[in-house]
Design a protein around this motif. Structure first.
Motif, mmCIF file in Angstrom:
data_model
loop_
_atom_site.group_PDB
_atom_site.id
_atom_site.type_symbol
_atom_site.label_atom_id
_atom_site.label_comp_id
_atom_site.label_asym_id
_atom_site.label_seq_id
_atom_site.Cartn_x
_atom_site.Cartn_y
_atom_site.Cartn_z
ATOM 1 N N SER A 34 0.829 -1.197 0.000
ATOM 2 C CA SER A 34 0.000 0.000 0.000
ATOM 3 C C SER A 34 0.866 1.250 0.000
ATOM 4 O O SER A 34 1.697 1.423 0.892
ATOM 5 C CB SER A 34 -0.896 -0.002 1.242
ATOM 6 N N LYS A 35 0.661 2.088 -0.987
ATOM 7 C CA LYS A 35 1.375 3.357 -1.027
ATOM 8 C C LYS A 35 1.024 4.188 0.214
ATOM 9 O O LYS A 35 1.877 4.840 0.795
ATOM 10 C CB LYS A 35 0.963 4.108 -2.291
ATOM 11 N N ALA A 36 -0.238 4.115 0.633
ATOM 12 C CA ALA A 36 -0.701 4.887 1.792
ATOM 13 C C ALA A 36 -0.038 4.420 3.091
ATOM 14 O O ALA A 36 0.007 5.167 4.061
ATOM 15 C CB ALA A 36 -2.221 4.780 1.914
ATOM 16 N N ARG A 37 0.470 3.198 3.122
ATOM 17 C CA ARG A 37 1.124 2.667 4.328
ATOM 18 C C ARG A 37 2.642 2.662 4.177
ATOM 19 O O ARG A 37 3.338 1.908 4.852
ATOM 20 C CB ARG A 37 0.604 1.268 4.635
ATOM 21 N N GLY A 39 4.573 1.574 1.776
ATOM 22 C CA GLY A 39 5.163 0.382 1.185
ATOM 23 C C GLY A 39 4.897 -0.901 1.959
ATOM 24 O O GLY A 39 5.406 -1.951 1.598
ATOM 25 N N LEU A 40 4.097 -0.825 3.008
ATOM 26 C CA LEU A 40 3.698 -2.034 3.734
ATOM 27 C C LEU A 40 2.388 -2.560 3.158
ATOM 28 O O LEU A 40 1.586 -1.783 2.630
ATOM 29 C CB LEU A 40 3.478 -1.730 5.218
ATOM 30 N N PRO A 41 2.134 -3.851 3.306
ATOM 31 C CA PRO A 41 0.813 -4.366 2.946
ATOM 32 C C PRO A 41 -0.248 -3.800 3.899
ATOM 33 O O PRO A 41 0.077 -3.257 4.964
ATOM 34 C CB PRO A 41 0.951 -5.881 3.142
ATOM 35 N N ALA A 42 -1.498 -3.982 3.529
ATOM 36 C CA ALA A 42 -2.615 -3.567 4.380
ATOM 37 C C ALA A 42 -2.589 -4.345 5.693
ATOM 38 O O ALA A 42 -2.004 -5.436 5.770
ATOM 39 C CB ALA A 42 -3.930 -3.814 3.649
ATOM 40 N N PRO A 43 -3.234 -3.818 6.732
ATOM 41 C CA PRO A 43 -3.244 -4.506 8.022
ATOM 42 C C PRO A 43 -3.748 -5.947 7.942
ATOM 43 O O PRO A 43 -3.304 -6.805 8.713
ATOM 44 C CB PRO A 43 -4.180 -3.649 8.881
#
Length: 85
Positions: A34-37, A39-43
């Motif tokens: 997720s760009k919004a996180r 570069g981490l995956p979603a929760p």
């Protein structure tokens, strides 16, 4: 985007994670970031990894970054294309 598309993608990624865990493979779902996180995956990635016994820690903190980096490295080592162009 059709209704429920993200939900269907999430379900498919979780099924992949279940299959990878059962086969002892790294989570290919680690590639879905997720760009919004940052570069981490979603929760949900970390929740599923926790349910599958592969992640312990804070899904928004350093534990998540460390776990994701290790999974991503393992995925690329296993499936990455190391051939010369």
């Amino acid at each position: 985007m059709p209704p429920h598309s993200i939900h269907r993608v999430t379900e498919a990624l979780e099924r992949l994670m279940e299959e990878d865990a059962a086969a002892g493979r790294p989570f290919i779902a680690a590639l879905a970031i997720s760009k919004a996180r940052g570069g981490l995956p979603a929760p949900g990635f970390f929740d599923c990894a926790r349910r599958l016994g592969r992640f312990v820690g804070d899904p928004d903190g350093q534990d998540a970054r460390t776990f994701h980096a290790a999974e991503l490295h393992a995925v690329l080592a296993r499936w990455g294309d190391n051939s010369d162009p």
